[in-house]
Scaffold this motif. Structure first.
Motif, PDB file in Angstrom:
ATOM      1  N   ARG A   2       0.848  -1.177   0.000  1.00 58.71           N
ATOM      2  CA  ARG A   2       0.000   0.000   0.000  1.00 58.71           C
ATOM      3  C   ARG A   2       0.888   1.232   0.000  1.00 58.71           C
ATOM      4  O   ARG A   2       1.832   1.318   0.798  1.00 58.71           O
ATOM      5  CB  ARG A   2      -0.861  -0.001   1.262  1.00 58.71           C
ATOM      6  N   PRO A   3       0.638   2.217  -0.884  1.00 56.20           N
ATOM      7  CA  PRO A   3       1.495   3.400  -0.889  1.00 56.20           C
ATOM      8  C   PRO A   3       1.411   4.138   0.456  1.00 56.20           C
ATOM      9  O   PRO A   3       0.345   4.199   1.059  1.00 56.20           O
ATOM     10  CB  PRO A   3       0.918   4.264  -2.011  1.00 56.20           C
ATOM     11  N   GLY A   4       2.561   4.640   0.923  1.00 55.78           N
ATOM     12  CA  GLY A   4       2.575   5.371   2.195  1.00 55.78           C
ATOM     13  C   GLY A   4       1.863   6.702   2.072  1.00 55.78           C
ATOM     14  O   GLY A   4       1.697   7.237   0.978  1.00 55.78           O
ATOM     15  N   ALA A   5       1.412   7.236   3.217  1.00 53.79           N
ATOM     16  CA  ALA A   5       0.744   8.539   3.223  1.00 53.79           C
ATOM     17  C   ALA A   5       1.730   9.611   2.770  1.00 53.79           C
ATOM     18  O   ALA A   5       2.866   9.647   3.231  1.00 53.79           O
ATOM     19  CB  ALA A   5       0.231   8.857   4.618  1.00 53.79           C
ATOM     20  N   ILE A   6       1.299  10.447   1.837  1.00 50.15           N
ATOM     21  CA  ILE A   6       2.212  11.460   1.298  1.00 50.15           C
ATOM     22  C   ILE A   6       2.567  12.492   2.357  1.00 50.15           C
ATOM     23  O   ILE A   6       3.700  12.930   2.457  1.00 50.15           O
ATOM     24  CB  ILE A   6       1.583  12.108   0.042  1.00 50.15           C
ATOM     25  N   ILE A   7       1.556  12.892   3.150  1.00 51.13           N
ATOM     26  CA  ILE A   7       1.843  13.786   4.273  1.00 51.13           C
ATOM     27  C   ILE A   7       1.802  12.918   5.530  1.00 51.13           C
ATOM     28  O   ILE A   7       0.751  12.409   5.891  1.00 51.13           O
ATOM     29  CB  ILE A   7       0.787  14.897   4.399  1.00 51.13           C
ATOM     30  N   PRO A   8       2.935  12.711   6.204  1.00 51.87           N
ATOM     31  CA  PRO A   8       2.919  11.824   7.367  1.00 51.87           C
ATOM     32  C   PRO A   8       2.111  12.421   8.503  1.00 51.87           C
ATOM     33  O   PRO A   8       2.146  13.626   8.739  1.00 51.87           O
ATOM     34  CB  PRO A   8       4.394  11.715   7.752  1.00 51.87           C
ATOM     35  N   HIS A 191       8.395  21.339   3.094  1.00 48.64           N
ATOM     36  CA  HIS A 191       9.311  20.734   2.113  1.00 48.64           C
ATOM     37  C   HIS A 191       8.577  19.708   1.249  1.00 48.64           C
ATOM     38  O   HIS A 191       8.864  19.569   0.063  1.00 48.64           O
ATOM     39  CB  HIS A 191      10.513  20.108   2.822  1.00 48.64           C
ATOM     40  N   ILE A 192       7.599  19.022   1.853  1.00 47.25           N
ATOM     41  CA  ILE A 192       6.833  18.032   1.088  1.00 47.25           C
ATOM     42  C   ILE A 192       5.923  18.747   0.090  1.00 47.25           C
ATOM     43  O   ILE A 192       5.839  18.385  -1.083  1.00 47.25           O
ATOM     44  CB  ILE A 192       5.995  17.145   2.032  1.00 47.25           C
ATOM     45  N   ASP A 194       6.296  21.694  -1.195  1.00 49.30           N
ATOM     46  CA  ASP A 194       7.089  22.255  -2.297  1.00 49.30           C
ATOM     47  C   ASP A 194       7.432  21.180  -3.331  1.00 49.30           C
ATOM     48  O   ASP A 194       7.324  21.401  -4.536  1.00 49.30           O
ATOM     49  CB  ASP A 194       8.379  22.875  -1.750  1.00 49.30           C
ATOM     50  N   LEU A 195       7.843  20.021  -2.831  1.00 44.55           N
ATOM     51  CA  LEU A 195       8.208  18.957  -3.764  1.00 44.55           C
ATOM     52  C   LEU A 195       6.985  18.503  -4.568  1.00 44.55           C
ATOM     53  O   LEU A 195       7.073  18.298  -5.780  1.00 44.55           O
ATOM     54  CB  LEU A 195       8.819  17.764  -3.023  1.00 44.55           C
ATOM     55  N   LEU A 196       5.843  18.362  -3.883  1.00 41.21           N
ATOM     56  CA  LEU A 196       4.636  17.936  -4.585  1.00 41.21           C
ATOM     57  C   LEU A 196       4.295  18.918  -5.701  1.00 41.21           C
ATOM     58  O   LEU A 196       3.964  18.522  -6.823  1.00 41.21           O
ATOM     59  CB  LEU A 196       3.460  17.811  -3.603  1.00 41.21           C
ATOM     60  N   HIS A 197       4.418  20.210  -5.407  1.00 40.52           N
ATOM     61  CA  HIS A 197       4.194  21.211  -6.455  1.00 40.52           C
ATOM     62  C   HIS A 197       5.139  20.980  -7.629  1.00 40.52           C
ATOM     63  O   HIS A 197       4.742  21.011  -8.787  1.00 40.52           O
ATOM     64  CB  HIS A 197       4.418  22.619  -5.889  1.00 40.52           C
ATOM     65  N   ALA A 201       1.882  18.303  -8.755  1.00 38.79           N
ATOM     66  CA  ALA A 201       0.630  18.098  -8.033  1.00 38.79           C
ATOM     67  C   ALA A 201      -0.215  19.367  -8.070  1.00 38.79           C
ATOM     68  O   ALA A 201       0.316  20.469  -7.972  1.00 38.79           O
ATOM     69  CB  ALA A 201       0.913  17.709  -6.585  1.00 38.79           C
ATOM     70  N   TYR A 205      -5.124  18.367  -5.044  1.00 42.23           N
ATOM     71  CA  TYR A 205      -4.560  17.062  -4.674  1.00 42.23           C
ATOM     72  C   TYR A 205      -3.825  17.165  -3.339  1.00 42.23           C
ATOM     73  O   TYR A 205      -4.013  16.326  -2.446  1.00 42.23           O
ATOM     74  CB  TYR A 205      -3.599  16.580  -5.774  1.00 42.23           C
TER      75      TYR A 205
END
Ligand SMILES: Nc1ncnc2c1ncn2[C@@H]1O[C@H](COP(=O)(O)OP(=O)(O)O)[C@@H](O)[C@H]1O
Ligand SMILES: [Mg+2]
Lengths: 296, 218
Positions: A2-8, A191-192, A194-197, A201, A205
């Motif tokens: 199962r993919p991990g949660a993108i925002i922990p 940081h997450i 920014d990376l998603l952008h 994303a 989303y």
């Protein structure tokens, strides 16, 4: 896998938001309880009082009280719109004075006599005319309870207004703390985000990755608040100052009353977690979309 | 595909890092971007993947003027660009597999539709056995390869790579260069910032050299 949660969930936990929101929901339940009780009390007072009036006959020198009482009864009974006229015995008058004079015998004291008058609500009597008619009876006054009634209604209105104001304040502060918590989550996960952008994303989303936690927070805190609220009413009902106390009876009335009333009050109370969830979800989402829009 | 006209860039009130940079890149091109450390290579790439806006001049990406681009149009453009960041920017709480799959996931693809592609690519860059490891336990070279895999997984039209061989041994650098040349042959436009002279020499591709804010084709 199962993919991990993108925002922990561990970054910027929402525990303190849950606690604060639960307290807010609890306060909201108390305010709603007060609203229901006041509303119910007003209904029962006004319906009971407006059907009844009292004629009071004071002892006047040079007049035979028994005769005057009989005269007052006759005048009132002859009036259109009166269903029932009932001379209360002397005990009733003594009972009325009890709070001031105590239970010692009042024999020999000039205790006023009372006549209970039941009016026809369909076809109410002309109260002013009745008052005038009674002025020929020595010492008689008509008490329509109207002053009482308007006083009570005014007070009830003030109480309701205060409850509504409290509910409004609770909602406003709930919105404010959700905005604050949303910003904190965004900041902690910057940081997450920014990376998603950068990997393409969309804001919606990213918002979806976060707002589910606010939805759960709203639901959880709402149910904690309602649970505590119901528990409080139960405690008040059981131990709220003796079984005869008004608070205790009212709290019991709130919890265990006729189904129609119970459904209504439980419905209002369970609107609290729904409102909390909507406030959390909508506020978080609006805040997220607005904040994400200014991050490039 | 890319067109810069007299682009200038400064950070806040600082000095101009890039001055009057003009060049264009057509689909299928392969350029190296070289220059001493601190010359502004990373800054130039940041302009190209839209993390920064030029302070002056004109920048066109895929025919769009970046100056007038609204926030809502950025995702569509960024999905056509793959980026290998100098500092990798892997997410430490996600497995290598999840990190590599991220661009597909944010594009809304279902996991079942990409899992074989991701595993194949991980295998190709030699990370298949590390697919469920978290980045903090990967070596520098492994992180580098994961970052490259993430940049190419969505088959971007333009690949921007910032020092992609900075953390790997010469043998792996050579393999990565072959990957880039192969991707370019298949149609991906490449712009690779590097100070690895050996890499540039091996590839025999045109070089844009950045020095003291000015860009020259060598
Ligand atoms: N976020 C920033 N804020 C201020 N100055 C920066 C920032 N990023 C880079 N710089 C400065 O810009 C210059 C160019 O940096 P960089 O683009 O990283 O060069 P290169 O990648 O060629 O080594 C350096 O002098 C650096 O200090
Ligand atoms: Mg750099």
């Amino acid at each position: 896998m199962r993919p991990g949660a993108i925002i922990p969930a561990t970054a910027a936990s929402l525990t303190s938001l849950t606690v604060t929101m639960a307290v807010m929901c609890y306060l909201a339940c108390l305010a709603i309880g007060a609203l229901i009780l006041v509303d119910r009390a007003v209904t029962s007072w006004t319906s009971g009082l407006s059907r009844e009036m009292t004629v009071q006959v004071r002892v006047v020198r040079d007049a035979d009280i028994a005769q005057e009482v009989e005269k007052a009864r006759a005048v009132t009974a002859a009036f259109p719109g009166i269903i029932e006229v009932d001379i209360l015995d002397e005990k009733a008058g003594e009972k009325l004075l009890e709070p001031w004079l105590g239970t010692r015998s009042l024999a020999g004291l000039p205790v006023p006599r009372l006549i209970r008058v039941v009016t026809d609500t369909e076809n109410p009597p002309d109260v002013t005319a009745l008052g005038q008619a009674l002025s020929q009876v020595k010492g008689a006054t008509l008490d329509t309870h109207q002053k009482w009634e308007s006083e009570l209604t005014r007070m009830a209105r003030a109480l309701s207004a205060v409850s509504y104001a409290i509910l409004l304040l609770i909602s406003v502060s709930a919105i404010a703390i959700v905005i604050f918590a949303t910003r904190a989550v965004l900041q902690a996960n910057r940081h997450i985000v920014d990376l998603l952008h950068l990997v393409g994303a969309r804001d919606s989303y990213i918002a979806r990755q976060i707002d589910g936690r606010f939805l759960r927070t709203g639901l959880l805190s709402g149910f904690i608040g309602v649970g505590l609220g119901l528990f409080t009413f139960l405690l008040l009902g059981l131990f709220g100052g003796g079984s005869e106390s008004g608070v205790a009876a009212a709290s019991r009335g709130l919890l265990f009353s006729t189904p129609s009333i119970a459904i209504w009050s439980y419905g209002l109370l369970f609107a609290v977690p729904i409102a909390a969830t909507l406030i959390c979800l909508i506020t978080a989402r609006v805040t997220l979309i607005r904040r994400l829009g200014v991050i490039t | 595909m890319l067109r810069l006209e007299n682009v200038g860039l400064k950070y806040g009130d600082g000095p101009e890092i890039l001055r009057d940079v003009s060049f264009s890149v057509r689909p299928g091109d392969f350029y190296f971007l070289t220059g001493p450390s601190g010359a502004g290579k990373s800054s130039l790439l940041k302009l190209l993947f839209l993390a920064l806006r030029p302070t002056r001049g004109k920048l066109h990406i895929f025919g769009e003027d970046v100056g007038g681009l609204s926030h809502s149009k950025l995702p569509a453009i960024r999905r056509r660009i793959g980026v290998v960041f100098q500092e990798f920017r892997l997410l430490d709480h996600l497995s290598t597999y999840d990190n590599v799959a991220l661009p597909l996931r944010v594009a809304g693809r279902a996991e079942s539709s990409y899992r074989l592609d991701v595993m194949d690519l991980l295998d190709w860059v030699g990370l298949a056995h590390k697919s469920s490891d978290l980045p903090p336990v990967l070596s520098g070279g492994e992180k580098q390869r994961a970052a490259i895999a993430r940049a190419v997984i969505a088959k971007p039209q333009l690949l921007l790579a910032d020092e992609p061989t900075g953390n790997v041994d010469p043998l792996l650098a050579k393999r990565l260069l072959h990957l880039f040349l192969e991707l370019n042959r298949l149609g991906t436009t490449m712009l690779i910032a590097t100070h690895d002279k050996g890499l540039v020499r091996q590839a025999e591709r045109p070089v844009l050299h950045l020095e003291q804010g000015a860009l020259n084709l060598q």
